[in-house]
Write a protein that holds these residues in place. Sequence first.
Motif, PDB file in Angstrom:
ATOM      1  N   ARG A   1      32.927 -20.476   8.297  1.00  0.00           N
ATOM      2  CA  ARG A   1      33.384 -20.810   9.730  1.00  0.00           C
ATOM      3  C   ARG A   1      32.904 -19.958  10.631  1.00  0.00           C
ATOM      4  O   ARG A   1      32.479 -20.442  11.758  1.00  0.00           O
ATOM      5  CB  ARG A   1      34.834 -21.448   9.608  1.00  0.00           C
ATOM      6  N   GLN A   2      33.204 -18.905  10.355  1.00  0.00           N
ATOM      7  CA  GLN A   2      32.899 -17.972  11.494  1.00  0.00           C
ATOM      8  C   GLN A   2      31.352 -17.512  11.787  1.00  0.00           C
ATOM      9  O   GLN A   2      31.065 -17.559  12.825  1.00  0.00           O
ATOM     10  CB  GLN A   2      33.432 -16.620  10.838  1.00  0.00           C
ATOM     11  N   LEU A   3      30.682 -17.996  10.668  1.00  0.00           N
ATOM     12  CA  LEU A   3      29.077 -18.012  10.853  1.00  0.00           C
ATOM     13  C   LEU A   3      28.818 -19.075  11.767  1.00  0.00           C
ATOM     14  O   LEU A   3      27.765 -18.933  12.480  1.00  0.00           O
ATOM     15  CB  LEU A   3      28.348 -17.866   9.478  1.00  0.00           C
TER      16      LEU A   3
ATOM     17  N   LEU B   1      24.358 -23.348   6.432  1.00  0.00           N
ATOM     18  CA  LEU B   1      25.573 -22.922   6.259  1.00  0.00           C
ATOM     19  C   LEU B   1      26.747 -24.239   6.456  1.00  0.00           C
ATOM     20  O   LEU B   1      27.582 -24.177   5.501  1.00  0.00           O
ATOM     21  CB  LEU B   1      26.119 -22.067   7.780  1.00  0.00           C
ATOM     22  N   LEU B   2      26.237 -25.064   6.967  1.00  0.00           N
ATOM     23  CA  LEU B   2      27.024 -26.452   7.120  1.00  0.00           C
ATOM     24  C   LEU B   2      27.057 -26.919   5.560  1.00  0.00           C
ATOM     25  O   LEU B   2      28.059 -27.357   5.134  1.00  0.00           O
ATOM     26  CB  LEU B   2      26.525 -27.613   7.901  1.00  0.00           C
ATOM     27  N   VAL B   3      25.951 -26.789   5.061  1.00  0.00           N
ATOM     28  CA  VAL B   3      25.949 -27.375   3.368  1.00  0.00           C
ATOM     29  C   VAL B   3      27.102 -26.535   2.562  1.00  0.00           C
ATOM     30  O   VAL B   3      27.799 -27.339   1.996  1.00  0.00           O
ATOM     31  CB  VAL B   3      24.592 -27.466   2.851  1.00  0.00           C
ATOM     32  N   LYS B   4      26.777 -25.363   2.861  1.00  0.00           N
ATOM     33  CA  LYS B   4      27.890 -24.641   2.157  1.00  0.00           C
ATOM     34  C   LYS B   4      29.293 -24.609   2.344  1.00  0.00           C
ATOM     35  O   LYS B   4      30.158 -24.707   1.526  1.00  0.00           O
ATOM     36  CB  LYS B   4      27.395 -23.192   2.081  1.00  0.00           C
ATOM     37  N   GLN B   5      29.526 -24.759   3.703  1.00  0.00           N
ATOM     38  CA  GLN B   5      31.037 -25.124   4.208  1.00  0.00           C
ATOM     39  C   GLN B   5      31.396 -26.218   3.723  1.00  0.00           C
ATOM     40  O   GLN B   5      32.633 -26.401   3.121  1.00  0.00           O
ATOM     41  CB  GLN B   5      31.137 -25.124   5.765  1.00  0.00           C
ATOM     42  N   VAL B   6      30.650 -27.436   3.862  1.00  0.00           N
ATOM     43  CA  VAL B   6      31.420 -28.824   3.396  1.00  0.00           C
ATOM     44  C   VAL B   6      31.520 -28.908   1.961  1.00  0.00           C
ATOM     45  O   VAL B   6      32.417 -29.520   1.433  1.00  0.00           O
ATOM     46  CB  VAL B   6      30.691 -29.951   3.930  1.00  0.00           C
ATOM     47  N   ALA B   7      30.468 -28.298   1.285  1.00  0.00           N
ATOM     48  CA  ALA B   7      30.826 -28.187  -0.303  1.00  0.00           C
ATOM     49  C   ALA B   7      31.878 -27.385  -0.782  1.00  0.00           C
ATOM     50  O   ALA B   7      32.612 -27.861  -1.590  1.00  0.00           O
ATOM     51  CB  ALA B   7      29.451 -27.542  -0.730  1.00  0.00           C
TER      52      ALA B   7
ATOM     53  N   ALA C   1      17.207 -25.940   0.574  1.00  0.00           N
ATOM     54  CA  ALA C   1      16.898 -26.457  -0.939  1.00  0.00           C
ATOM     55  C   ALA C   1      17.796 -25.391  -1.833  1.00  0.00           C
ATOM     56  O   ALA C   1      18.375 -25.784  -2.575  1.00  0.00           O
ATOM     57  CB  ALA C   1      15.512 -26.127  -1.165  1.00  0.00           C
ATOM     58  N   GLN C   2      17.787 -24.179  -1.409  1.00  0.00           N
ATOM     59  CA  GLN C   2      18.872 -23.266  -2.125  1.00  0.00           C
ATOM     60  C   GLN C   2      20.139 -23.357  -2.000  1.00  0.00           C
ATOM     61  O   GLN C   2      20.929 -23.305  -3.174  1.00  0.00           O
ATOM     62  CB  GLN C   2      18.361 -21.749  -1.539  1.00  0.00           C
ATOM     63  N   ALA C   3      20.568 -24.011  -0.822  1.00  0.00           N
ATOM     64  CA  ALA C   3      21.927 -24.122  -0.504  1.00  0.00           C
ATOM     65  C   ALA C   3      22.275 -25.522  -1.473  1.00  0.00           C
ATOM     66  O   ALA C   3      23.532 -25.415  -2.038  1.00  0.00           O
ATOM     67  CB  ALA C   3      22.344 -24.389   0.782  1.00  0.00           C
ATOM     68  N   LEU C   4      21.558 -26.413  -1.278  1.00  0.00           N
ATOM     69  CA  LEU C   4      21.812 -27.729  -2.205  1.00  0.00           C
ATOM     70  C   LEU C   4      21.704 -27.412  -3.811  1.00  0.00           C
ATOM     71  O   LEU C   4      22.491 -28.018  -4.499  1.00  0.00           O
ATOM     72  CB  LEU C   4      20.685 -28.806  -1.800  1.00  0.00           C
ATOM     73  N   ALA C   5      20.956 -26.432  -4.006  1.00  0.00           N
ATOM     74  CA  ALA C   5      20.541 -26.380  -5.717  1.00  0.00           C
ATOM     75  C   ALA C   5      21.913 -25.635  -6.192  1.00  0.00           C
ATOM     76  O   ALA C   5      22.146 -25.401  -7.065  1.00  0.00           O
ATOM     77  CB  ALA C   5      19.497 -25.395  -5.786  1.00  0.00           C
ATOM     78  N   GLY C   6      22.821 -24.893  -5.190  1.00  0.00           N
ATOM     79  CA  GLY C   6      24.040 -24.141  -5.526  1.00  0.00           C
ATOM     80  C   GLY C   6      25.131 -25.111  -5.713  1.00  0.00           C
ATOM     81  O   GLY C   6      26.355 -24.554  -6.120  1.00  0.00           O
ATOM     82  N   ILE C   7      25.112 -26.262  -5.354  1.00  0.00           N
ATOM     83  CA  ILE C   7      26.372 -27.391  -5.533  1.00  0.00           C
ATOM     84  C   ILE C   7      26.092 -28.513  -6.417  1.00  0.00           C
ATOM     85  O   ILE C   7      24.850 -28.910  -6.487  1.00  0.00           O
ATOM     86  CB  ILE C   7      26.885 -27.689  -4.121  1.00  0.00           C
ATOM     87  N   GLU C   8      27.076 -29.058  -6.948  1.00  0.00           N
ATOM     88  CA  GLU C   8      27.113 -30.233  -7.602  1.00  0.00           C
ATOM     89  C   GLU C   8      26.500 -31.355  -6.847  1.00  0.00           C
ATOM     90  O   GLU C   8      27.088 -31.648  -5.593  1.00  0.00           O
ATOM     91  CB  GLU C   8      28.347 -30.627  -8.389  1.00  0.00           C
ATOM     92  N   PRO C   9      25.320 -32.241  -7.075  1.00  0.00           N
ATOM     93  CA  PRO C   9      24.916 -33.330  -6.188  1.00  0.00           C
ATOM     94  C   PRO C   9      26.098 -34.397  -6.045  1.00  0.00           C
ATOM     95  O   PRO C   9      26.540 -34.940  -7.006  1.00  0.00           O
ATOM     96  CB  PRO C   9      23.860 -33.825  -6.852  1.00  0.00           C
ATOM     97  N   PRO C  10      26.313 -34.805  -4.709  1.00  0.00           N
ATOM     98  CA  PRO C  10      27.675 -35.608  -4.269  1.00  0.00           C
ATOM     99  C   PRO C  10      27.082 -36.995  -4.800  1.00  0.00           C
ATOM    100  O   PRO C  10      28.114 -37.844  -4.881  1.00  0.00           O
ATOM    101  CB  PRO C  10      27.825 -35.541  -2.948  1.00  0.00           C
ATOM    102  N   GLY C  11      25.817 -37.290  -5.074  1.00  0.00           N
ATOM    103  CA  GLY C  11      25.730 -39.100  -5.266  1.00  0.00           C
ATOM    104  C   GLY C  11      24.208 -39.393  -5.124  1.00  0.00           C
ATOM    105  O   GLY C  11      23.339 -38.525  -4.582  1.00  0.00           O
TER     106      GLY C  11
END
Length: 762
Positions: free
Chosen positions: A338-340, A350-356, A391-401
Amino acid sequence: MTKLIGLGLAGLAISTPMVYTIPAVHAQTVPTAVRQAFSLLSQGRVQDAIAAFEAAVRRYPDSLDAKLGLAIAHRRQGNLQQAWNAYQQVLAQDPTNELALKSVGLFGTYRSEWQVQGIEALTTLLNLNPNDIEARGLRAQLYGFQQRFAEALADYQIVLQANPSPNILLGAAETFTNSGNPERGLELFNRYLATGGQITGYPALAYARALQETGNPAAAVQILEGQLRSPQLLSDPQLAIFTRTALSQAYLANQQPTEALNVLTPLQGNPNATLPLARALNEIRNQTGNQALTQQVANLYRQALDQTPNPEPKLLREIADVFAGLPNQQQTALNLYRQLLSLQPNDRTLLVKQVALERELGLISEAELKARLLSALQPLPADPNERQLIAQALAGIEPPGPELLPIYTSLIQSGVNVPFLNFRIAQILLENDNLAGARQALAAYAATPAGAEDLAPQLLAAEIERREGNLEASAQRYQALIASNPAERDILNAAIRGLANVRLQQNRPTEALAVFDQLIARNPQDTTLQLARANLAYQADLISESQAQGVLNYWLQTQPATNAPPELFTLVGSLPPSPEREALYNRLLQLDPTNLPVQIRSIQLIAQRSPEQARVRVAQLVARDPTNIRNYFLQGQIGQAIDDLELAEQAYQLILSAQPANQEALSALAGVRFQQRRLDEARNLYSQALALDPNDQGIRQAMVGLKRVQDYQLEALADLEAMQVEQLQQGGTLDPELSNQMQQIQEDFLQRRGFQPPWERF
């Protein structure tokens, strides 16, 4: 008079020394003081030259030659900051001065804070002279330092076609390796070695990494052990630190975890080694599952943060990424994200990582996660570097759907170098029952060097085999994973859990529970496993509903309301609908309104009070997301549950109009036809579904029931016998339900013939 003054840039990443020539056309007009200062510099009297140039600049403030001379002299003396400032003065007066532009670009390789200005200077120079190979090679190197790999590689692709110097080959080898292409990096390192050069210092770290990541960790260990003994490290403590951390990773890859830890021991307590040590220990923790290192890693990263009064966003991002994967540190990671984002509001990675992370902490629902990701990532950015980071951020989280599948596919097609994204695509396709597509995406990942070393594809392959009905092949794959005793605890746990599920599906519930108990014994601190065990035992009829409810109640009493793991949803969805659980259904559906089993239980409960209200609720869910095929399955299942067969029929037919070969929909519509007593149509639909997967036990048992109703008793008996034989061949126990059905058919035959079975005579 013309003079050639060398810059004295020995050992730098250029093939020929840059020189300054006072143009002949105005040599005689250059002030005598400036010429005398150059003379001092050519004699090696650098300090005297600096004083002379400073005096000349004060006396002739518009003299470009004096300012250039001062910059050159400071550089010769090693006064980097003064030289940098002097070149800036030159460019302020002459923004297209090629010597100053190239020098500023070169200085960008000295300090990270100069890299961006160095890139800008070289870009200006290349706009003036696009064929300057040295400038382009230098800019490529700076792009690499900035991790702007797409731009770096684009420059190197041009440079490498023009018979580059050995130094450019060396820089390109480093950049290709660091960008995730160690094969190309190793090829370029070998080309450099063929020129007679030696690889030492910082390039040796990248060379060792290229060897390590292309399957030769032993050679990487040998190179780094040699460098660790080099006298060069005595004069460069920072290189010594990086050599130790790189050697630690090489030991790890060479199956020497003890040596990997031991080589880091001299770095303990060294304030200059805090961050490299944190990174190395975290990698050991990740690869070996050594959770004893977790607190030390967290402490070191916090120390690194404390040691940096004004940390750069890059450091904050790194710490946030690490803390996001550490137990009890996720909230700190979220605060950093959030600070970033307050500093970089347009950074979509950053938004991808935050919401995940917000979803993982239960702060937002699955639907909100999906909506925010879709909003942030449509359309994808044109910038290749930004696409790579996304792509790197999305690869780091379980796909939501499945809704995000087009985004994942577009990233792959655009050429991002994130192999694991193929694994995520395989997960999405598997979730959507596209087994062939999942296999294809999984094969694409396994074909990469990273995928070939990763055990996760084995888990996904076993799940595909299970869904295809090849249960024993799935079990054997899980057993092989367990027998290999992988260092990654998550892999081992998933393999044990997968084997338990297969044994349950093979009607071997006692074995399934025994396997699952191994998982609990390995992870006694994981309270979610008790939920999963209760669900497994309940489905296998090994515990009663009240016992399963007791486990659920204990969880709800001892855990915060925000703690809602997948195992909780699964157990709640398995238990029958109950008014006592209505508040729980509502709470869980606020967190994840797309969870089908819980939605079904909730709507079944509503239907007991008001079938019409249940129909409205289902219609609202479908209208909210009409493209989600799971919603139509929900509509069909609810229609059957409330005895609205027309509603169920419409839902399944809509699915089949879009996906004619959807086995689940074919089987479900067959069940509706069975309930409607349209038996021939039901048999035809079951046959179509069975043709897609001849081993599906559920469909085969449904076909047996249909044949009995149609009075094809011998066919039904033969089918039941065949299923029993298969169970025995697969090492399972006889399913009591199959035996009961066979007995009922046999009794029916006897009664038709006027005989009373012996077990009914007394």
